[in-house]
Design a protein around this motif. Structure first.
Motif, PDB file in Angstrom:
ATOM      1  N   LYS A   3      57.351   8.873   8.014  1.00 47.81           N
ATOM      2  CA  LYS A   3      58.656   8.629   7.415  1.00 47.81           C
ATOM      3  C   LYS A   3      59.324   7.529   8.227  1.00 47.81           C
ATOM      4  O   LYS A   3      59.462   7.643   9.449  1.00 47.81           O
ATOM      5  N   ILE A   4      59.721   6.468   7.548  1.00 48.19           N
ATOM      6  CA  ILE A   4      60.415   5.350   8.185  1.00 48.19           C
ATOM      7  C   ILE A   4      61.878   5.459   7.793  1.00 48.19           C
ATOM      8  O   ILE A   4      62.215   5.494   6.606  1.00 48.19           O
ATOM      9  N   THR A   5      62.755   5.518   8.789  1.00 48.52           N
ATOM     10  CA  THR A   5      64.192   5.550   8.558  1.00 48.52           C
ATOM     11  C   THR A   5      64.783   4.300   9.178  1.00 48.52           C
ATOM     12  O   THR A   5      64.623   4.069  10.378  1.00 48.52           O
ATOM     13  N   ALA A   6      65.450   3.490   8.369  1.00 47.09           N
ATOM     14  CA  ALA A   6      66.058   2.254   8.859  1.00 47.09           C
ATOM     15  C   ALA A   6      67.558   2.307   8.620  1.00 47.09           C
ATOM     16  O   ALA A   6      68.008   2.587   7.515  1.00 47.09           O
ATOM     17  N   MET A   7      68.324   2.053   9.679  1.00 47.36           N
ATOM     18  CA  MET A   7      69.777   1.933   9.576  1.00 47.36           C
ATOM     19  C   MET A   7      70.082   0.442   9.581  1.00 47.36           C
ATOM     20  O   MET A   7      69.788  -0.247  10.560  1.00 47.36           O
ATOM     21  N   ILE A   8      70.639  -0.060   8.473  1.00 46.84           N
ATOM     22  CA  ILE A   8      70.868  -1.493   8.349  1.00 46.84           C
ATOM     23  C   ILE A   8      72.299  -1.767   7.895  1.00 46.84           C
ATOM     24  O   ILE A   8      73.019  -0.858   7.462  1.00 46.84           O
ATOM     25  N   LYS A   9      72.692  -3.039   7.976  1.00 52.64           N
ATOM     26  CA  LYS A   9      74.008  -3.444   7.486  1.00 52.64           C
ATOM     27  C   LYS A   9      74.000  -3.376   5.959  1.00 52.64           C
ATOM     28  O   LYS A   9      73.012  -3.754   5.316  1.00 52.64           O
ATOM     29  N   PRO A  10      75.095  -2.907   5.365  1.00 56.95           N
ATOM     30  CA  PRO A  10      75.129  -2.714   3.907  1.00 56.95           C
ATOM     31  C   PRO A  10      74.809  -3.973   3.099  1.00 56.95           C
ATOM     32  O   PRO A  10      74.121  -3.890   2.083  1.00 56.95           O
ATOM     33  N   PHE A  11      75.249  -5.129   3.536  1.00 53.28           N
ATOM     34  CA  PHE A  11      75.024  -6.341   2.733  1.00 53.28           C
ATOM     35  C   PHE A  11      73.572  -6.803   2.763  1.00 53.28           C
ATOM     36  O   PHE A  11      73.184  -7.680   1.994  1.00 53.28           O
ATOM     37  N   ILE A  23      56.019  -6.085  -1.548  1.00 52.40           N
ATOM     38  CA  ILE A  23      54.798  -5.614  -0.876  1.00 52.40           C
ATOM     39  C   ILE A  23      54.306  -4.290  -1.472  1.00 52.40           C
ATOM     40  O   ILE A  23      53.431  -3.634  -0.918  1.00 52.40           O
ATOM     41  N   GLY A  24      54.914  -3.873  -2.590  1.00 47.84           N
ATOM     42  CA  GLY A  24      54.422  -2.701  -3.292  1.00 47.84           C
ATOM     43  C   GLY A  24      55.121  -1.394  -2.981  1.00 47.84           C
ATOM     44  O   GLY A  24      54.656  -0.334  -3.383  1.00 47.84           O
ATOM     45  N   ILE A  25      56.246  -1.443  -2.290  1.00 52.34           N
ATOM     46  CA  ILE A  25      57.012  -0.228  -1.993  1.00 52.34           C
ATOM     47  C   ILE A  25      58.094  -0.095  -3.050  1.00 52.34           C
ATOM     48  O   ILE A  25      59.012  -0.908  -3.108  1.00 52.34           O
ATOM     49  N   HIS A  26      57.971   0.936  -3.892  1.00 51.66           N
ATOM     50  CA  HIS A  26      58.923   1.091  -4.986  1.00 51.66           C
ATOM     51  C   HIS A  26      59.756   2.362  -4.868  1.00 51.66           C
ATOM     52  O   HIS A  26      60.702   2.537  -5.611  1.00 51.66           O
ATOM     53  N   VAL A  64      58.741   7.248   2.790  1.00 52.89           N
ATOM     54  CA  VAL A  64      57.577   8.003   3.240  1.00 52.89           C
ATOM     55  C   VAL A  64      56.349   7.243   2.742  1.00 52.89           C
ATOM     56  O   VAL A  64      56.262   6.886   1.575  1.00 52.89           O
ATOM     57  N   THR A  65      55.400   6.976   3.651  1.00 49.45           N
ATOM     58  CA  THR A  65      54.253   6.143   3.306  1.00 49.45           C
ATOM     59  C   THR A  65      53.011   6.557   4.078  1.00 49.45           C
ATOM     60  O   THR A  65      53.087   7.335   5.030  1.00 49.45           O
ATOM     61  N   GLU A  66      51.869   5.994   3.661  1.00 52.27           N
ATOM     62  CA  GLU A  66      50.618   6.222   4.376  1.00 52.27           C
ATOM     63  C   GLU A  66      50.705   5.537   5.745  1.00 52.27           C
ATOM     64  O   GLU A  66      51.402   4.538   5.905  1.00 52.27           O
ATOM     65  N   ASP A  67      49.947   6.050   6.706  1.00 53.34           N
ATOM     66  CA  ASP A  67      49.958   5.499   8.065  1.00 53.34           C
ATOM     67  C   ASP A  67      49.617   4.012   8.091  1.00 53.34           C
ATOM     68  O   ASP A  67      50.171   3.263   8.889  1.00 53.34           O
ATOM     69  N   GLU A  68      48.707   3.576   7.190  1.00 54.24           N
ATOM     70  CA  GLU A  68      48.240   2.193   7.201  1.00 54.24           C
ATOM     71  C   GLU A  68      49.334   1.192   6.843  1.00 54.24           C
ATOM     72  O   GLU A  68      49.250   0.025   7.205  1.00 54.24           O
ATOM     73  N   MET A  69      50.362   1.618   6.123  1.00 50.39           N
ATOM     74  CA  MET A  69      51.418   0.710   5.655  1.00 50.39           C
ATOM     75  C   MET A  69      52.603   0.608   6.616  1.00 50.39           C
ATOM     76  O   MET A  69      53.444  -0.272   6.464  1.00 50.39           O
ATOM     77  N   VAL A  70      52.665   1.477   7.609  1.00 48.00           N
ATOM     78  CA  VAL A  70      53.847   1.563   8.474  1.00 48.00           C
ATOM     79  C   VAL A  70      54.164   0.236   9.155  1.00 48.00           C
ATOM     80  O   VAL A  70      55.296  -0.252   9.081  1.00 48.00           O
ATOM     81  N   GLU A  71      53.179  -0.363   9.817  1.00 49.98           N
ATOM     82  CA  GLU A  71      53.422  -1.619  10.550  1.00 49.98           C
ATOM     83  C   GLU A  71      53.973  -2.700   9.626  1.00 49.98           C
ATOM     84  O   GLU A  71      54.920  -3.404   9.971  1.00 49.98           O
ATOM     85  N   HIS A  72      53.368  -2.838   8.455  1.00 53.77           N
ATOM     86  CA  HIS A  72      53.773  -3.882   7.517  1.00 53.77           C
ATOM     87  C   HIS A  72      55.204  -3.651   7.019  1.00 53.77           C
ATOM     88  O   HIS A  72      56.012  -4.579   6.947  1.00 53.77           O
ATOM     89  N   ILE A  73      55.526  -2.416   6.683  1.00 47.87           N
ATOM     90  CA  ILE A  73      56.865  -2.080   6.201  1.00 47.87           C
ATOM     91  C   ILE A  73      57.899  -2.353   7.287  1.00 47.87           C
ATOM     92  O   ILE A  73      58.949  -2.956   7.023  1.00 47.87           O
TER      93      ILE A  73
END
Length: 112
Positions: A3-11, A23-26, A64-73
């Motif tokens: 599970k990747i959790t990203a806290m980012i600026k709203p804009f 990159i295929g993450i929908h 939530v993604t497969e382990d192989e995609m984590v670095e790229h995401i």
């Protein structure tokens, strides 16, 4: 799975969503949240009175993604969300023990 959790600026949300889509993450969950880190808030003037804004608006993106995609995401989020200023956010990566799709009962990668 992770599970990747990203806290980012709203804009930056639309830019991040579009880059992840390319990159295929929908699938992702997005929440409006408030918080602070090194920024420690700031002061604003409203109707002549100065007041402190301790919690700044952020957007939490969860994927939530497969382990192989984590670095790229993670790379895509960093490249897209970075402004170079304090408060760009944080990314957390944690293991996911199990995923179950409620509608079909599918588990694991098929449920993602």
């Amino acid at each position: 799975m992770k599970k990747i959790t990203a806290m980012i600026k709203p804009f930056k949300l639309d830019d991040v969503r579009e880059a992840l889509s390319q990159i295929g993450i929908h699938g992702m969950t997005v929440s409006e949240v408030k918080g602070f880190g090194r920024q420690k808030g700031h002061t604003e003037v409203y109707r002549g009175a100065e007041y402190a804004v301790d919690f700044l608006p952020k957007v939490k993106v969860e994927i939530v993604t497969e382990d192989e995609m984590v670095e790229h995401i993670v790379e895509v989020i960093i490249e897209t969300a970075r402004t170079g200023k304090v408060g760009d956010g944080k990314i957390f990566v944690e293991p996911v023990a199990q995923v179950i799709r409620i509608r079909t009962g599918e588990t694991g990668n098929e449920a993602v």
